[in-house]
Enzyme design. Structure first.
Site, short mmCIF file in Angstrom:
data_model
loop_
_atom_site.label_atom_id
_atom_site.label_comp_id
_atom_site.label_asym_id
_atom_site.label_seq_id
_atom_site.Cartn_x
_atom_site.Cartn_y
_atom_site.Cartn_z
N HIS A 236 -87.47 68.75 86.21
CA HIS A 236 -87.60 70.10 85.66
C HIS A 236 -86.42 70.92 86.15
CE1 HIS A 236 -89.22 74.08 84.87
NE2 HIS A 236 -90.23 73.55 84.22
N ARG A 256 -88.04 81.83 81.49
CA ARG A 256 -87.00 81.85 80.46
C ARG A 256 -87.58 82.26 79.11
NH1 ARG A 256 -85.43 76.11 80.99
NH2 ARG A 256 -87.07 75.98 82.57
#
Ligand code: SF4
Ligand code: SF4
Ligand code: FES
Lengths: 606, 252
Positions: A236, A256
């Site tokens: 990740h 994000r």
């Protein structure tokens, strides 16, 4: 003569995260006797860590969404190594699984007209993730847990399975111990569903809990099942990097999704510098458009921070390697900047990302509403696992099923964020149902007494060696293995280093056989760690062998010595199985041709 | 921060136990759970402790640190005075199993006694429901609960008076409140709250609220509104003081 208790079930589910709970619920609905075994207390499984949401084309936020787009997104994200049947079923059934959770009491965030709200996530064309702030996993596991406890399922908490038994070709049960007292249990079962999750503890930097030692993959492998796609491990892109004690803890992609941007030490949004060809038409080419996308503008394209995880992780590694990283060896993830765009930004951030706010405040003394976070890649998920039939989730061993992270197929070479929680529900349900049917249709099984003796001898060995054991303790061995895998088979891979790592892993198998632990059988974590070593070593070997064999870069598998994708490698899955002499056998198995209808779906979404 | 610290850890089982001192190096950003893990890896392989997420999300690592109920993974060493030993003890309201691990199975049994979620028939055209965010907000607060059971540990009704058979404790009052205030739920748990779940034992000391790592306002937002519902339906001495002049039927 070992002392043990024998417990009978029609269906035994091993693992009580999202997939295991959903499988147990599905099996119980078929009126068979169901047992559920889990290493921790109920409700503590790694699913609670899932933050962003579950992907399902409910089309509540953007009515252009439907299963076809979700299917195409999943296949593109997986670089077409996916089991297309699973990708199809997943895209079609996920919406019903989400609505079902709501009917069981889950409370998702809402749209203004009162429906389930959906958020943007990397690789998903439309806002697709049903969520509850950034604690969706907790909501899911609690809903399933609270639903399951009323269904008459036998729950065996804090119980670890050490080996599986077979009756001829067929699986017939499992041998385990309860952590609390160290007593042995033999579970006799007509069908078994493995739902044990992932393998993150094979690496030193990971977002995964201690439970993630590859138990299901290893148990299945030693029982004769085939593993596939083990080279595809997802790193990740955003884990915490500072302070050292929290290194690896996940920072949700939701940051994000809400407008957070990645910058290097020069303040540059480096994700704009490298947008892969096949995503160019869907990706914003300026900052303004990216921002509008995160705020729900349907005509805007997604910012490059929301490209697939494999790509974002590699871009971060590049920035750090080339000397443009943050002080502690990561890059900056900045959500605070949105105050330039939103009047009440601080409140908005706290509302949308409450646990991230909390996590940084408490663990790093950082207020994310004013200060950028430092982040770097962390081992997060394994796309590979037990090879299963797409419809039934049965492995190559009759009666042995697998669902969720420990199964392979749905995600191919790379998983999209949000596709895991929906995977757990869709295939947990299927595995539970098919296992119940299998159990009903087949007769009783027997467990060989000799096999029980062997299992208990294996389990007791580390304690019996205590005092005269030589070499390192279980924690030191685990630690060493994690270092070997992180260095040798981590995010950027090279042939020579992987071979060295593989040799080291093989050598450690003997070391693990000599490990000794002090103390007795009651709640002894040293003993538990020693017993988990076999699983960790088996899956580490599988990851290394598969990664060496795939001489190309694709999805989560990146080779420095073969940095490009090679179309010949796009036609098969790498599989591993135990040969008659006990060695690990690798075979490339061609991917069956996709039916014309599904091909058309991919074409129309190109 | 000094370079090493002493941790005074309770070691023992149901029958006996004692505090044992371990000295271990400490570094910037460490939490109590890191120190415990370090001790476990280097000095006491068999030191029993529960943990999973190490991020305050699973509620496994509850303990009493310098006498205060806390999550070990969210308690930074920089918050503690390290010039004296840091005591780390198991939750005292539950029977010890081994070292820092306690028998919390009672909590799992209690939950089963609370009537499950029962939604009204779907009434939106697509066969589901519509709910406004403002209506789910308050229940979402309760659903943040990570079942760490620290509130159960601190509540004097359980800790000192051992009313485990008669009182479900703050965690399950939060659970019951989440169900009772769920916009879709049609079950009635008010009679049970009074008779089976012992809500009357709670005298609103708010100790539970103070220790909740998820900052759930247990007393004000969950327990008091439930007490009001009970008062509305029954006679309850403490609740009567709250609502002495306004006894009415529970609004449907
Ligand atoms: S407020 Fe009630 S439930 Fe909470 S600690 Fe006090 S008596 Fe216990
Ligand atoms: S209400 Fe708070 S203190 Fe109590 S169990 Fe839940 S999270 Fe823990
Ligand atoms: S380990 Fe999960 S809350 Fe501490």
């Amino acid at each position: 003569m070992p002392d043990f208790e024998t417990i009978d079930h029609d269906v035994l589910v091993i693992g009580a995260g999202g997939a295991g709970l959903r499988a147990a619920i599905a099996a119980a609905a078929e009126n068979v006797k169901v047992g559920l075994v889990c290493k921790s207390l109920l409700g503590k499984a790694h699913t609670v860590m899932a933050e962003g949401g579950m992907a399902a084309s409910l089309a509540n936020v953007d009515d252009r969404d439907n299963w076809r787009v979700h299917f195409a997104d999943t296949m593109r994200g997986g670089q077409y190594l996916n089991n297309w049947r699973m990708a199809e079923l997943h895209a079609k059934e996920a919406p019903d699984r989400v609505r079902e959770l709501e009917a069981w009491g889950a409370l998702f965030d809402r749209t203004p007209d009162g429906r389930i709200l959906q958020r943007n996530f990397g690789g998903h064309r439309y806002p697709r993730l049903a969520h509850v702030g950034d604690r969706t996993g907790l909501e899911m596991i609690r809903t399933l847990q609270d639903h399951a406890v009323y269904l008459g399922i036998d729950v065996h908490m804090e119980c670890t399975v050490v080996t599986l038994f077979k009756d001829g070709d067929r699986v017939s049960g499992a041998f385990g111990y309860d952590r609390e007292r160290g007593r042995f249990k033999v579970f006799r079962a007509k069908a078994i569903v493995l739902a044990t999750g992932g393998i993150g503890r094979a690496f030193s930097i990971t977002s995964n809990s201690w439970e993630y030692t590859g138990d299901g993959q290893s148990l299945a492998y030693h029982a004769g099942a085939v593993l596939q796609d083990m080279e595809f491990v997802q790193f990740h892109p955003t884990g915490m990097v500072w302070p050292p004690s929290v290194k690896g803890i996940l920072v949700t992609e939701g940051v994000r999704g809400e407008g957070g941007v990645l910058t290097n030490k020069n303040g540059r949004r480096f994700m704009f510098d490298d947008i892969p060809e096949n995503y160019r038409s869907q990706t914003a080419d300026n900052e303004e458009e990216g921002w509008r996308y995160t705020q729900g503008d349907k005509n805007a394209r997604r910012p490059p921070e929301l490209l697939t995880r494999d790509h974002v992780a590699r871009c971060i590694v590049r920035e750090v390697r080339e000397g443009r990283g943050s002080p502690h060896g990561g890059v900056f993830l900045d959500i605070a900047w949105i105050k330039a765009k939103l009047p009440n930004a601080a409140e908005h951030i706290k509302k949308k990302l409450p646990s991230m706010y909390h996590q940084f405040k408490q663990l790093a003394d950082i207020d994310i509403t004013t200060t950028p976070m430092e982040v770097g890649p962390t081992t997060h998920y394994v796309m590979g696992g037990i090879r299963v039939d797409g419809d039934s989730q049965m492995s190559t061993v009759p009666g042995l099923f697998a669902a969720g992270e420990c199964a392979a197929g749905l995600h191919g070479a790379n998983r999209l964020g949000g596709n895991s929680l929906s995977d757990l529900l869709v295939f947990g349900k299927r595995a539970g149902e098919y296992a119940a049917t299998f159990a009903r249709e087949r007769g009783a099984v027997t467990i060989d007494k000799g096999a029980v003796d062997d299992a208990s001898r294996f389990a007791l060995a580390p304690l019996e060696r205590a005092g005269n054991g030589s070499g390192d303790g279980p924690y030191q061995i685990q630690h060493k293995l994690q270092g070997i895998m992180q260095e040798g088979v981590g995010i950027v891979r090279r042939d020579a280093e992987m071979r060295k790592a593989l040799d080291a892993v093989l050598a450690m198998e003997q070391e693990a056989e000599r490990v000794s632990v002090p103390g007795n059988r009651e709640y002894n974590p040293g003993w538990h760690t020693a017993l988990d070593l076999r699983n960790l070593l088996t899956i580490s070997e599988a990851i290394a062998r598969a990664a060496i064999d795939r001489k190309e870069s694709r999805g989560g598998h990146f080779r420095d010595d073969y940095p490009d994708k090679d179309p010949t490698y796009g036609t098969f899955n790498t599989t591993l199985s135990k040969a008659a002499d006990g060695s690990m056998h690798l075979e490339r198995i061609p991917i069956p041709p996709m039916p014309a209808e599904l091909k058309a779906v991919i074409e129309e979404n190109k | 921060m000094s370079t090493s610290a002493t941790f005074r850890v309770w070691r023992g089982d149901e029958t006996k136990g004692e505090l044992v001192d371990y000295k271990t190096p400490v570094s910037e950003g460490m939490v109590v759970l890191d120190a415990i893990h370090q001790i476990q890896a280097e000095q006491a392989n068999d030191l029993a402790v529960r943990w999973n997420c190490k991020a305050g999300k699973c509620g496994s690592c509850s303990a009493e640190i310098n006498g205060k109920p806390k999550l070990m993974c969210m308690t930074r060493l920089s918050e503690l005075p390290l010039d004296k030993p840091v005591t780390v003890e198991p939750m005292r309201s539950f029977k010890p199993i081994r070292d820092l691990v306690t028998d919390v199975s009672w909590n799992f049994r209690v939950k089963k006694e609370i009537k499950p979620f029962k939604p009204r028939t779907p009434d939106a055209p697509d066969g589901t429901w519509r709910m406004a965010q403002s209506d789910v907000d308050r229940v979402q607060e309760f659903r943040k609960c990570i079942e760490c059971f620290l509130c159960q540990d601190v509540c004097h009704v359980l800790r000192d008076h051992k009313k485990h058979e008669e009182f479900i404790g703050p965690r399950f009052l939060v659970y019951a409140a989440a169900l009772e205030m769920h916009p879709l739920d049609v079950e009635d748990r008010v009679a049970d709250l009074k008779r089976e779940h012992g809500i009357g034992y709670c005298n609103i000391t708010k100790c539970c609220t103070k220790v909740c790592p998820e900052s759930i306002t247990i007393t004000d937002n969950a327990i008091i509104p439930l007490k009001e519902r009970v008062v509305d339906e029954f006679y309850d001495p403490l609740g009567k003081l709250v609502k002495i002049f306004s006894r009415r039927k529970k609004d449907a």
